[in-house]
Design an enzyme around this catalytic site. Structure first.
Site, PDB file in Angstrom:
ATOM      1  NE  ARG A  18     -16.576   4.433   6.334  1.00  0.00           N
ATOM      2  CZ  ARG A  18     -15.657   5.263   6.813  1.00  0.00           C
ATOM      3  NH1 ARG A  18     -14.453   4.820   7.080  1.00  0.00           N
ATOM      4  NH2 ARG A  18     -15.930   6.532   7.011  1.00  0.00           N
ATOM      5  CD1 TRP A  20     -19.443  -6.174   9.558  1.00  0.00           C
ATOM      6  CD2 TRP A  20     -17.603  -5.230   8.717  1.00  0.00           C
ATOM      7  NE1 TRP A  20     -18.510  -7.164   9.368  1.00  0.00           N
ATOM      8  CE2 TRP A  20     -17.373  -6.610   8.848  1.00  0.00           C
ATOM      9  CE3 TRP A  20     -16.585  -4.432   8.195  1.00  0.00           C
ATOM     10  CZ2 TRP A  20     -16.172  -7.223   8.490  1.00  0.00           C
ATOM     11  CZ3 TRP A  20     -15.389  -5.033   7.835  1.00  0.00           C
ATOM     12  CH2 TRP A  20     -15.193  -6.407   7.984  1.00  0.00           C
ATOM     13  CE  LYS A  21     -13.175   2.589   9.782  1.00  0.00           C
ATOM     14  NZ  LYS A  21     -11.925   1.898   9.443  1.00  0.00           N
ATOM     15  CB  ILE A 434       9.894   5.434   0.882  1.00  0.00           C
ATOM     16  CG1 ILE A 434      10.925   4.343   1.133  1.00  0.00           C
ATOM     17  CG2 ILE A 434       9.016   5.034  -0.288  1.00  0.00           C
ATOM     18  CD1 ILE A 434      11.971   4.178   0.045  1.00  0.00           C
ATOM     19  CD  GLU A 487       4.514  11.056   0.244  1.00  0.00           C
ATOM     20  OE1 GLU A 487       3.475  10.405   0.434  1.00  0.00           O
ATOM     21  OE2 GLU A 487       5.522  10.572  -0.288  1.00  0.00           O
ATOM     22  CG  ASP A 602       6.196   6.589  -4.657  1.00  0.00           C
ATOM     23  OD1 ASP A 602       7.412   6.393  -4.724  1.00  0.00           O
ATOM     24  OD2 ASP A 602       5.659   7.343  -3.814  1.00  0.00           O
ATOM     25  CG  HIS A 644       8.835   3.015  -3.080  1.00  0.00           C
ATOM     26  ND1 HIS A 644       9.688   2.215  -2.358  1.00  0.00           N
ATOM     27  CD2 HIS A 644       7.612   2.847  -2.522  1.00  0.00           C
ATOM     28  CE1 HIS A 644       9.006   1.601  -1.407  1.00  0.00           C
ATOM     29  NE2 HIS A 644       7.740   1.963  -1.481  1.00  0.00           N
ATOM     30  CG  HIS A 697       4.800  -2.906   7.339  1.00  0.00           C
ATOM     31  ND1 HIS A 697       5.591  -3.354   6.316  1.00  0.00           N
ATOM     32  CD2 HIS A 697       3.849  -2.157   6.766  1.00  0.00           C
ATOM     33  CE1 HIS A 697       5.120  -2.893   5.168  1.00  0.00           C
ATOM     34  NE2 HIS A 697       4.073  -2.164   5.412  1.00  0.00           N
TER      35      HIS A 697
END
Ligand code: GLN
Ligand code: ZN
Length: 762
Positions: A18, A20-21, A434, A487, A602, A644, A697
């Site tokens: 990675r 590139w990342k 959620i 979570e 989910d 969900h 978001h």
């Protein structure tokens, strides 16, 4: 000499480690200069090309590399830059390019969406008031680079005009033909410049023709490719499709191009050949090695298919290649040091797939005997895998013994919801979230330390429990009705289960690009899937022990687990989905036995798994609903099942959602409230539902008034008795203070509407 050639459709950009990342992110963070970024990415690209050359690929793709996304590159080629970035023509500079992809302070990013049925996301071109012009012939640049630096006579890859326009927004349907006319001369110019530079082959990607298109679109293709043939007869065009069989095959296969590229892995392209034949004057580019999965191909089976295909083409006019770009698989399996050697023996990442292409090309040219050594070695590896991991008789028997009852709840919804109400004692318009709560840097770094063995299991468990404890208190304090444990113990909603079910494994370096620099590492499903011991019970039970309010058990559904994994291909996908469902069922039963009253399963990937070929939709949706029920149907009538999903345009799957028979569903909505609510005007939905009331978001805290409006708007078409109040999706990417503030607003809005409703009911 045989004319059969080997080819590749695109190579992963991200580098073996990675690199590139890292280069991109270092540049974005201001740690390296633009020149350094260019230097580093040039090195990665040239190395990628060199590897393909060394592998012995005849037609090596150039121009498939990107600093972000190839659709965005196409926009940059034509100077399609939305007004808000203050672009004034000419070559699109690096910072403007990244601004479109990622947004800057005073201009939001362009929308990003999924590339066909993959988990790769592209930047949606905004044509609006742009004036298309050829501002940079990127394909030419890369063609010349490969030739000068590595002596490679590459095959430039270009995103075709029809697909590019169909993926764009910012124009009316009626303007489509006009736009085709605008872009046509620009594409002709690209092709002419390539031909002048000596390019003989060019691959024009038109994957839109793997889905159903209108007559107008087919006519546009006929016009465009005729013009290419007239204007640039010197260049050999490969009209490339992938991910499904070619739509309107009879007409498209007659386009005046040199070659047609078909996917023989995902669509029934062989059937097309058998029914309609293949034009004698054309080359067939046969995508035979799966470009989207990581398992080794059976060389013998593939050769058999190729031998059949060969009968349809004239004089060995055949190109052998992967079914799609290798962008969708990790780079090389040679780095994997930890994985079980039997599993490793069955894997094939990009580099290994290219070897397969070369081997198959040889086998077809020189006969099977010429690759007997490879065939034998492969057989051994696959037999080993089969014998060790793909013959779990217990699981198979369970599947064979399934009956109608296994996928049907005993009590109909109308009756069980009453029992659930009695047990749960929730108010009107109950509030919930959620599932995930903020994964702070501390949560992530503690998990990393634990994985590296720097802290003990006990310390890690304590850390997770402390977070659960703190957040149960916060949720109670805010006044949320149905709580979650948060979570905190999960890195990812699929990999977490993948690490714990039998039949799954995880890789160390198996990264693939998802969007921009973000990569994902899908788990491998290498064998029969089964449940061994409880996975989520400990955290759920602990959370429930801290409160009198119900805490939801939280699982990922069978369709999503399947769609976001690399699944072995020796058994139908639906069969493996059933195995996952049965494994989940055992987890659900374990939660239920431990007194968890609400269990959420989910399915955010259900919609994206919808096949490109609309003829296959019904089967897929039926299977999806079936496995969901298989996982969830055995619970008691008063155990409440939630699900969900996180996308709003679900008209296509409305019936399927109903068929899941989940008691409560929560759906992402806030970006398109109007649209979704209208779906409910046209369809009656009788079960309970939460339409996300705010966008997670964005860091922005919504106002109470806004959320009241969102709730009230939904209540125009959905009865308050059915309605739940929740955010759009999980909160793991948000900061703690933002989350608390937004949830307070949400609860306040719910309480206000609840009060109004109760008052009018009186
Ligand atoms: N329960 C998951 C979460 O809250 C759901 C994530 C998703 O829908 N993608 O994070
Ligand atoms: Zn979601």
């Amino acid at each position: 000499m045989s004319k059969i050639k080997s080819s590749n459709l695109g190579y992963p950009r991200i580098g073996e480690n990675r690199e590139w990342k890292r280069a991109l992110e270092a540049y974005w963070n201001g740690n390296i200069s633009e020149n350094e970024l260019i230097e580093k990415t040039d090195e990665i690209r040239l190395n990628n090309l060199k590897k393909q050359k060394d592998e012995g690929i005849d037609l090596i793709p150039v121009g498939d590399f990107s600093l972000y996304d190839h659709v965005l590159d196409t926009s940059a080629t034509f100077g399609i830059v939305p007004n808000r970035y203050n672009y004034s023509g000419g070559k699109v500079d690096t910072d403007t390019y990244f601004a479109i992809a990622r947004g800057v302070d005073d201009a939001v990013a362009s929308e990003m969406t999924k590339w066909f049925n993959t988990n790769y996301h592209y930047i949606v071109p905004e044509l609006n008031d742009a004036t298309p012009d050829l501002v940079e012939n990127r394909a030419l640049h890369y063609y010349k680079e490969a030739k000068e630096k590595l002596g490679i006579d590459g095959k430039p890859i270009i995103l075709g005009p029809i697909t590019y326009l169909k993926l764009s927004k910012g124009y009316q349907e009626a303007e489509f033909s006009q736009l085709v006319n605008t872009f046509l001369p620009l594409y002709v110019q690209i092709l002419q410049e390539l031909a002048d530079a000596g390019a003989t082959w060019v691959q024009i990607d038109e994957p839109i023709f793997s889905s159903r298109v209108d007559e107008e679109v087919i006519e546009a293709a006929e016009k465009v490719y005729q013009a290419f043939a007239n204007e640039v007869p010197r260049i050999n065009i490969i009209f490339q499709t992938y991910f499904e069989k070619l739509f309107a095959y009879e007409r498209i296969s007659k386009l005046p191009v040199k070659a047609i590229g078909l996917d023989f892995v995902h669509g029934d392209s062989l059937e097309l050949l058998k029914t309609y034949g293949f034009p004698k004057d054309k080359v067939l580019a046969a995508g035979i090695v799966d470009g989207r999965n990581v398992w080794r191909a059976s060389l013998e089976d593939k050769l058999t298919i190729l031998e059949t295909i060969k009968q349809f083409v004239h004089e060995d006019q055949l190109i052998i290649q992967p079914s799609s770009s290798l962008l969708h698989v990790p780079v090389t399996k040679t780095l994997e040091g930890k994985i079980d050697s039997v599993i490793l023996g069955g894997l094939s990442f990009a580099d290994e797939k290219l070897q397969e292409v070369v081997t198959l090309t040889k086998g077809l040219k020189e006969g099977r005997a010429s690759i007997q050594g490879e065939i034998n070695e492969l057989k051994n590896a696959l037999n080993n895998l089969q014998a060790t991991y793909r013959s779990n008789d217990v699981v198979r028997k369970e599947i064979t013994n399934l009956t109608e009852k296994d996928s049907k709840r005993n009590t109909p919804f109308a009756e069980r919801i009453k029992l659930q109400e009695e047990r749960l004692q929730l108010p009107l318009l109950p509030t919930t979230t959620i599932g995930s709560l903020p994964q702070t840097p501390e949560v992530r770094s503690t998990r990393t330390k634990w994985r590296k063995g720097e802290i003990t299991d006990l310390d890690y468990e304590q850390f997770v429990n402390d977070n659960i404890n703190r957040w149960i208190a916060i949720q109670e304090e805010i006044g949320i009705d149905v709580l979650v444990h948060g979570e905190f113990e999960r890195n990812d909603m699929v990999e977490y289960f993948g690490e714990k079910f039998n039949g799954f494994s995880v890789t160390e370096y198996g990264w693939v690009q998802s969007y921009g620099s973000r990569c994902v590492k899908p788990p491998l499903i290498f064998g029969d899937v089964s449940w061994e011991k409880p996975i989520t019970v400990k955290e759920s039970v602990y959370a429930q022990s801290l409160t009198h309010r119900p805490v939801k058990g939280m699982l990922t559904g069978p369709v999503t687990i399947l769609n976001w994994s690399f699944v072995h291909d020796t058994k139908p996908r639906y069969e493996i989905m059933k195995q996952i469902a049965l494994a989940l069922r055992k987890e659900i039963e374990a939660l239920e036995e431990n007194n968890i009253k609400i269990i959420q399963v989910d399915e955010p990937a259900l919609r994206e798994g919808l096949p490109l070929d609309a003829d296959k939709w019904d089967e897929y949706l039926e299977e999806a609903a079936y496995v969901f029920r298989l996982a969830t149907a055995t619970v008691a009538a008063d155990t409440q099942i939630h699900t969900h999903m996180c996308y709003s345009n679900f008209e296509d799957i409305f019936d399927c959602i109903d068929a899941l028979d989940a008691d409560v569903i929560s759906i992402e909505t806030s970006r398109s409230h109007g649209e979704l609510v209208s779906t409910f005007e046209e369809n009656t939905y009788t079960k309970e539902i939460g339409l996300g009331v705010y966008d997670i978001h964005s860091p922005r805290i919504p106002s109470v008034e806004e959320l009241k409006q969102n709730i009230n708007r939904a209540l125009k078409t959905i009865s308050p008795k059915q309605f739940w109040v929740n955010p759009d999706c999980g909160l793991k990417t948000r900061k703690e203070d933002e989350t608390i503030a937004a949830l307070k607003v949400m609860v306040e809005a719910a309480k206000a509407v609840r009060k109004d409703q109760l008052a009018t009911q009186k």
